[in-house]
Design a protein around this motif. Structure first.
Motif, PDB file in Angstrom:
ATOM      1  N   ASN A 178       0.549   0.325  -0.086  1.00  0.00           N
ATOM      2  CA  ASN A 178      -0.187   1.458   0.617  1.00  0.00           C
ATOM      3  C   ASN A 178      -1.632   1.641   0.053  1.00  0.00           C
ATOM      4  O   ASN A 178      -2.299   2.336   0.510  1.00  0.00           O
ATOM      5  N   TYR A 190       3.084   0.140  -3.998  1.00  0.00           N
ATOM      6  CA  TYR A 190       3.789  -0.340  -2.568  1.00  0.00           C
ATOM      7  C   TYR A 190       5.181   0.645  -2.211  1.00  0.00           C
ATOM      8  O   TYR A 190       5.656   1.173  -3.211  1.00  0.00           O
ATOM      9  N   PRO A 218      -3.879  -0.561   3.890  1.00  0.00           N
ATOM     10  CA  PRO A 218      -2.810  -1.660   3.151  1.00  0.00           C
ATOM     11  C   PRO A 218      -3.041  -3.103   3.473  1.00  0.00           C
ATOM     12  O   PRO A 218      -3.678  -3.425   4.490  1.00  0.00           O
TER      13      PRO A 218
END
Length: 406
Positions: A61, A66, A45
């Motif tokens: 992520n 996200y 990330p």
């Protein structure tokens, strides 16, 4: 970037009240972990943003989406599609997103790009501070020579003269204080020529210039990409998270260039303290709240650790105290010690700061004028009776009211 770690950092602090700064490991997220870079980009990330009022954390992520997590439970709240960027940090203000990565500053509104500033010499040291401007914001930064520049959320880029000129009209009293501070630092001539950025007590510049100017043993421990983050009081935060995880540091300096604290990250992270850390990769990102609270993660190859450092250093910051409220732990002991030292006027301001973070409208002229200058405040026309405070902030209000009646 090649397959290397995303060097990042966070901070720490000072202590008028000699409170030990506490690094809290909030937990681990199993479904977020280190992934190799995409198309030559960094690993993921690769971005972090925190909404301190709602107590949520947003972690990218991958390069396409996200997820929002509750900071208390670290349970996922929602997942949203995200554009393909490699920002290391993101500040959300109203409808605007301000993202910074290495030598790139990106301004967006409702996911539409407003301005993109790239170039090592233009945005070398990150964001210095943000102020309000019209219905948006103006973001200050310095170039490689330490000259002040700014960009506002209409996309307009300001020259040094224009940037300093706005400061003079924005807050004449603080500008006059800055002028005196420049004289104290023997930078007065540079200041009036608009060649240095001084706001309040803080001299904002590049890592190299500040290191040479203050001449401490080390201004901020370890130089990553040169970026320095600041809280609203002007304390400077920097860190060096090393690839092998050994001697990864977080530091903070006060407005006089004095290092206040240095934290060894591997003392708190299972990933960084792993004896096999030399054999695997990790990435990290960080967020400094307006009041100085620190949030960061270390993402290893199997899971991600999330940390928080609540501000207990330096002059008490009312925004941070409003965000943190009162909790029955070491932070609560800090609040117990601070509150009796505050004047009735300060207690009133702190109490109203708690409601201000929710957008309450203030009829009192002094409160209205004070909060109008706070970059985090938006007048949403609410009354205090329309706001339901979470337990930890309601407890702080009750403690303040009790002291105000004494």
């Amino acid at each position: 970037m090649k397959r290397t770690i995303l060097l990042m950092a966070i901070i720490f602090s000072m202590s008028l009240f000699c409170f030990a700064q506490e690094v809290e490991k909030l937990g681990e997220i199993q479904d977020i972990y280190y992934r190799d870079g995409v198309a030559g980009g960094p690993g993921s990330p690769n971005e972090l943003a925190v909404n301190e009022v709602d107590n949520t954390i947003k972690i990218i992520n991958s390069t396409s989406d996200y997820t929002y997590y509750d900071l208390t439970t670290l349970e996922g709240i929602k997942k949203t599609e995200y554009r393909n960027t490699f920002a290391l940090m993101q500040i959300e203000l109203g409808d605007f997103d301000i993202s910074y990565y290495s030598d790139v500053l990106i301004l967006e509104k409702d996911n539409e790009q407003i301005q993109y500033i790239a170039g090592y010499e233009n945005i070398l040291s990150g964001i210095s501070f943000i102020l309000k401007k019209d219905n948006g914001y103006i973001i200050y930064y310095v170039n490689e020579y330490g000259y002040p520049n700014a960009v506002d959320t209409t996309g307009r880029i300001y020259s040094s003269e224009e940037a300093m000129g706005y400061l003079k009209t924005y807050d004449p009293e603080k500008y006059a204080h800055s002028e005196k501070r420049a004289a104290e630092l023997k930078l007065y001539n540079d200041f009036i020529r608009n060649d240095v950025l001084i706001w309040g007590d803080t001299y904002y510049s590049t890592y190299d210039i500040l290191t040479d100017f203050w001449k401490p043993e080390q201004y901020l421990y370890g130089k990553t990409d040169g970026a320095i983050l600041y809280d609203e009081q002007g304390n400077g935060y920097g860190a060096n998270i090393r690839f092998e995880g050994i001697n990864s540091n977080i530091c903070i300096n006060d407005t006089n260039g004095k290092r206040i604290a240095r934290i060894l990250l591997q003392d708190y992270s299972n990933i960084l303290s792993d004896p096999d850390v030399y054999n695997h990769l990790f990435v990290s990102s960080w967020y400094v709240g307006f009041g100085g609270n620190i949030y960061y993660y270390i993402a290893g190859e199997e899971y991600t650790e999330v940390f928080r450092i609540r501000r207990t250093w330096g002059e008490p910051d009312f925004y941070a105290m409003a965000i943190n409220g009162y909790t029955d732990d070491n932070y609560g002991k800090y609040v117990d010690e601070i509150l009796p030292t505050l004047s009735k006027a300060d207690l009133r301001l702190l109490r109203n700061t708690i409601f201000a973070i929710y957008g309450v409208h203030f009829k009192s002229a002094d409160l209205s004028a004070h909060f109008a200058k706070q970059v985090w405040y938006t007048d949403e026309g609410k009354t205090s009776g329309e706001v339901t405070l979470p337990a930890h902030r309601q407890k702080l209000v009750e403690m303040i009211q009790k002291l105000e009646k004494q």
